[in-house]
Enzyme design. Structure first.
Site, PDB file in Angstrom:
ATOM      1  N   GLY A  52       0.783  -1.039  -0.103  1.00 37.30           N
ATOM      2  CA  GLY A  52      -0.058  -0.053   0.025  1.00 37.30           C
ATOM      3  C   GLY A  52       1.017   1.128  -0.054  1.00 37.30           C
ATOM      4  O   GLY A  52       1.963   1.307  -0.414  1.00 37.30           O
ATOM      5  N   LEU A  53       0.273   2.252   0.520  1.00 37.95           N
ATOM      6  CA  LEU A  53       1.104   3.495   0.544  1.00 37.95           C
ATOM      7  C   LEU A  53       2.422   3.546   1.232  1.00 37.95           C
ATOM      8  O   LEU A  53       3.147   3.795   0.909  1.00 37.95           O
ATOM      9  CB  LEU A  53       0.312   4.679   1.003  1.00 37.95           C
ATOM     10  N   ALA A  54       2.329   2.878   2.528  1.00 41.58           N
ATOM     11  CA  ALA A  54       3.634   2.653   3.058  1.00 41.58           C
ATOM     12  C   ALA A  54       4.604   1.750   2.582  1.00 41.58           C
ATOM     13  O   ALA A  54       5.736   1.971   2.171  1.00 41.58           O
ATOM     14  CB  ALA A  54       3.255   2.288   4.746  1.00 41.58           C
ATOM     15  N   GLY A  55       4.039   0.527   2.287  1.00 40.59           N
ATOM     16  CA  GLY A  55       4.808  -0.572   1.606  1.00 40.59           C
ATOM     17  C   GLY A  55       5.390  -0.395   0.387  1.00 40.59           C
ATOM     18  O   GLY A  55       6.426  -0.317   0.220  1.00 40.59           O
ATOM     19  N   ARG A 340     -13.654  13.287  13.565  1.00 39.52           N
ATOM     20  CA  ARG A 340     -14.461  12.303  13.450  1.00 39.52           C
ATOM     21  C   ARG A 340     -15.192  11.647  14.749  1.00 39.52           C
ATOM     22  O   ARG A 340     -16.307  11.167  14.480  1.00 39.52           O
ATOM     23  CB  ARG A 340     -13.551  11.218  12.760  1.00 39.52           C
ATOM     24  N   HIS A 411     -13.631   2.169  10.603  1.00 37.91           N
ATOM     25  CA  HIS A 411     -13.009   2.532   9.574  1.00 37.91           C
ATOM     26  C   HIS A 411     -11.394   2.291   9.521  1.00 37.91           C
ATOM     27  O   HIS A 411     -11.006   1.910   8.691  1.00 37.91           O
ATOM     28  CB  HIS A 411     -13.129   3.954   9.249  1.00 37.91           C
ATOM     29  N   GLU A 435      -0.524   1.942   8.592  1.00 36.89           N
ATOM     30  CA  GLU A 435      -1.474   1.760   9.560  1.00 36.89           C
ATOM     31  C   GLU A 435      -1.230   0.408  10.732  1.00 36.89           C
ATOM     32  O   GLU A 435      -1.662   0.399  11.430  1.00 36.89           O
ATOM     33  CB  GLU A 435      -2.923   1.476   8.755  1.00 36.89           C
ATOM     34  N   LEU A 451      -2.943   8.903   4.763  1.00 37.34           N
ATOM     35  CA  LEU A 451      -2.188   9.069   3.473  1.00 37.34           C
ATOM     36  C   LEU A 451      -0.927   9.548   3.871  1.00 37.34           C
ATOM     37  O   LEU A 451       0.195   9.169   3.452  1.00 37.34           O
ATOM     38  CB  LEU A 451      -2.798   9.426   2.384  1.00 37.34           C
TER      39      LEU A 451
END
Lengths: 645, 250
Positions: A52-55, A340, A411, A435, A451
């Protein structure tokens, strides 16, 4: 010391952040880090789980730096990691709007928004790096929204009063992920990254107390394989699917983290789950997941319910003076843009009063009538068109003509494996990013910050810290026995799952577990409910291990087996989440303890007793988890009661 | 709703495969197509049969993992919709529905409805990126991008890589997928230095992977769940010609 359901261990003495002024700490840490000679980097192997964004950003950057990277994901392509579904945007303290934003303001708001349960040093670094992320993504060709003058556009998000969110219509996560994915693919082509899609990590190879590799299952043919390395990075995302219904992708799971936890990686703040206020409500028992509507909708949409309980008139038959715009009423300075946790609880409260709308009364209106009147339908469509379309597809209702119905849903998980300032877990050589770690969001994540954290960790933080570990440790080849033991654990577990041959499907157990978690460890928790969950979960887990039916064989593509392994881990995690929630007898961020509220019904934090990170140690199958506390010190942002009124 | 499903079952790449009929009662019109398949699978498991393997993940129309040819159309009858966003209210009570995998030489069947789409990744590896090493980027505002270019680039960048375009094409061409990437990157100032090498390299890989040639039938854009316009193929052809005949490639 025992407390009935857990025992206390040693406090965590050092999280490794350098001392000194907060602005200087990251520079100091980078300077102190030992370097790996460029010629040696290609001999050093790093395993990354997740794309994902991190990996993805970590793989691209480490590959480019010259390391030999082996990277795994369970999807058929790294481009499908769930970061792709993030809609709203990414925060950065660029102050392009000239509205008084700064690194310090982003830092301050993130610490405050997280209800003072995150580490100042980490958050400051995150805010600082945020500016570089935007530069990097723009250089990669990420098509952010632009002004007519050609410069980048911004919008604001929940919990903040400045416009610091960069966006690409409602598909920001997709565009940022494609940027990282493309950079990663470039490294695959260059031979620096070996990519293994449709592979799932099922265990960690441990030697001399260090993480030295992984055992994976090739999901196509079921082959069990092993890979060894100098360091292992988990970028495997969050665990919100423990609730069954959540906004997570169906495959998102906790297995990589949980397997590491069982080898000594502490699991921090597991009960910190973000309940997102703007999701499409549940429609029936067939439902497999929940869909989020970007929070950016609250910039223009107005949230309301009827003033009268049990008012079943259609929204447009309810006159203006019989509507309660409750967020604007209770929180006049932030209005619909409260953070939130506040928005979610407020929605739950009005529904609990019988004023919810839609089937089952579990919904509130998000109304665009005023925005359409003010801006025109075209402008609203340009801003939110794809979100409106998605809503119509799912519900069969047209949100241009009738208000959307929304309700909170699970979420994002702020908890995760404990990491120090270097993003290293308590297992040496095991790094955790995005995350999957617990570090930067405290008890509540602000919109558009996930993000930012994923990319900060992957592009900028980890690549500057992992080299120090590799340079300082001489790591001999891994012994066959360590590899054999890990493989044996994986094989035994798969055989056990396949041999039960019971009469209940994996999904039926997952659904039931999810109901328990939502009911007793969801938006609002009580001691009584949590204790009840501690009775229900072990009983259901036992039933799972005697009655689950896993069809098919191990040596083939077997989606039931994949799910079964994940749900088995969710059972163990769920219990730890409840233990964590039970011990934290304060309200904090997304975690509202009914016993801890002020006279207005707002969450009441207890800094004197709970101003720490709860990091849990696995003590064995039948043993109580051990609590280690990391004290949180606030030198810059003094804890205050959060008020958005 | 009552439904009769005819689903493609194939135990592995070597198996011949065939359609198998299943009956379902009591399908909710609010269920998505994939949730309907979940219900079928629960029923199959209960009766001791192997559930149907199919690809899916985010179930919100963006990851591109879900596939399925439904009644002969990739992602089913609804325009601009992924299978996960297709809801059963779009079907009629009592309907017979055919469910098949993507069919293309470059997408071999793995099992049942699951196919191998890794050829898409290899095309991206061949040049579907902008070389921008981490940490070397100039200030984001240093290069303004005209809004119309940014907007058109964004529209092309919306491609989710699901492969419906290939499944719909009588030639099994991936020109729409390729055109989308070439257009996205080629419209940004940052994408100019590698523009000509990119198109040649990606198109060469496309052909090596076994995708067919484009004959502009336009079926791809009709099937595309994100509505990627056909003109991206025009841009692909234009850039390819300019790069090769025009001698732009380095």
């Amino acid at each position: 010391m025992t407390h009935g359901y857990y025992t206390s261990g040693e406090p965590i003495a050092d999280a490794k952040a350098p001392a000194g002024a907060i602005e200087e700490r990251w520079t100091t840490r980078k300077f102190e880090a030992k370097q790996v000679n460029p010629a040696n980097k290609r001999k050093k192997k790093i395993i990354i789980i997740g794309t994902g964004l991190a990996g993805g950003s970590a793989g691209a950057t480490l590959g480019e730096a010259g390391y030999h990277v082996q990277q795994f994901c369970f999807q058929d392509s790294p481009r499908r990691a769930h970061s792709i579904a993030a809609q709203g945007g990414i925060n950065a303290a660029k102050n392009y709007r000239n509205d008084g934003d700064s690194v310090y303001r982003l830092f301050y708001e993130t610490v405050k928004g997280g209800d003072f349960r995150s580490r100042e040093s980490n958050v400051y670094r995150l805010a600082d790096i945020s500016r570089q992320i935007i530069d990097q993504c723009v250089a990669q060709g990420v098509p952010f929204a632009r002004e007519y003058g050609g410069l980048l556009d911004n919008r604001s998000f929940g919990g903040t009063q400045v416009s610091r969110t960069f966006y690409a219509r409602g598909q920001t996560g997709q565009q940022l992920l494609l940027g990282a994915y493309q950079a990663l693919m470039r490294q695959v082509d260059a031979g620096n990254v070996e990519l293994y899609p449709r592979h799932e990590m099922l265990d960690l190879i441990m030697e001399d107390g260090r993480a030295r590799g992984v055992v994976v299952r090739n999901l196509i043919d079921g082959e069990i394989k092993h890979y060894t390395a100098d360091a292992v990075v988990l970028a495997s995302g969050g665990y919100g699917n423990v609730y069954f219904l959540s906004t997570n992708a169906m495959g998102s799971n906790v297995t990589a983290s949980w397997r590491a936890h069982r080898h000594g990686a502490l699991f921090a703040n597991p009960c910190y789950t973000q309940i997102h206020p703007t999701c499409i409500p549940v429609s029936g028992d067939h439902q497999s997941k929940l869909t989020l509507m970007s929070e950016s909708l609250r910039n223009d949409g107005r949230v309301w319910v009827p003033k009268k309980a049990g008012d079943t008139r259609r929204p447009y038959d309810i006159p203006e003076d019989e509507r309660d715009y409750y967020l604007e009423r209770i929180y006049p300075s932030f209005g619909n843009l409260v953070p939130r946790d506040i928005a979610s609880r407020a929605a739950k409260n009005v529904c609990d009063e019988g004023r919810g709308v839609g089937p089952g009364g579990l919904g509130v209106y998000l109304d665009f009538a005023d925005a359409i009147a003010r801006l025109g339908r075209d402008k609203v469509e340009a801003k939110y068109g794809n979100l409106f379309e998605m809503y119509e597809r799912i519900t069969g209702e047209n949100p241009y003509d009738t208000p959307m119905r929304i309700y909170p849903a699970v979420h994002y998980t702020m908890g995760g494996l404990w990491v120090d300032y270097d993003l290293e877990s308590t297992v040496p050589g095991l790094f955790v990013i995005g995350e999957a770690n617990f570090s930067d969001h405290g008890a509540n994540r602000l919109g558009a910050s996930a993000l930012m954290q994923g990319l900060a960790d992957g592009y900028f933080v980890l690549p500057n810290t992992i080299g120090d570990y590799i340079a300082r440790n001489s790591l001999p080849p891994v012994a066959e026995t360590a590899i054999g033991e890990a493989q044996e654990r994986v094989r035994t577990r798969i055989e056990r799952l396949l041999s039960i041959d019971g009469d209940r499907s994996v999904d039926s157990f997952h659904r039931e577990l999810g109901h328990i978690m939502w009911e007793y460890c969801g938006m609002e928790r009580t001691e009584e409910g949590l204790r009840k969950a501690l009775d229900l979960i072990p009983a259901l887990r036992e039933e799972f291990w005697t009655r689950v039916k896993v069809t098919g064989k191990g040596e083939e593509l077997n989606q039931q087996l994949e799910k079964a392994g994940r749900v088995a881990d969710f059972f163990e995690l769920a219990e730890l989440m409840v233990v964590d929630a039970l011990h934290r007898a304060e309200s904090c961020g997304g975690h509202f303890r009914a016993e801890s509220q002020d006279e207005d019904g707002e969450a009441k934090r207890d800094d004197d007793n709970f101003g720490y990170v709860a990091a849990w140690e696995w003590a064995g199958e039948d043993a109580q988890p051990v609590l280690h506390k990391e004290a949180l010190n606030f030198e810059y942002v003094k804890p205050t009661q959060r008020s958005y009124k | 709703m009552k439904l009769t499903l005819r689903v493609w079952r194939q135990s592995g790449p070597q198996d011949k495969g065939g359609m198998v009929e299943y009956k379902l009662d009591d399908v909710s019109p609010d269920a998505s197509f994939l949730e309907m398949l979940d219900v079928l699978n629960e029923k199959l498991i209960a009766s001791g049969e192997e559930p149907v393997a199919f690809d899916h993940d985010c179930r919100e129309g963006i990851c591109g993992m879900c596939s399925l040819v439904i009644n002969g159309t990739p992602h089913g009858p609804e325009r601009a919709t992924t299978t996960c966003q297709l809801h059963m209210r779009k079907f009629k009570d009592g309907e017979v529905i055919d469910v098949e995998p993507w069919r293309a030489k470059a997408f071999p069947v793995v099992k049942d409805l699951v196919v191998d789409r890794s050829a898409f990744d290899r095309m991206i590896q061949a040049g579907g990126y902008i070389t921008a090493p981490t940490g070397t980027a100039p200030e984001a505002h240093a290069t303004p991008v005209p809004k119309p270019d940014a907007d058109r680039a964004f529209e092309a960048a919306e491609c989710i890589g699901c492969g419906a375009c290939v499944a719909a094409c009588p030639n099994g061409s991936a020109a729409l997928f390729l055109g989308a990437k070439v257009t996205h990157l080629g419209l940004m100032p940052q994408g100019q230095p590698e523009r000509w090498d990119r198109v040649v390299s990606m198109l060469d890989t496309h052909d090596e992977e076994g995708f067919g040639g484009c004959t502009n039938t336009g079926e791809c854009t009709v099937a595309c769940p994100k509505g990627i316009p056909l003109d991206v193929i025009g841009r692909l052809n234009h850039d390819y010609l300019k790069a090769t005949a025009g001698g732009k490639k380095r």
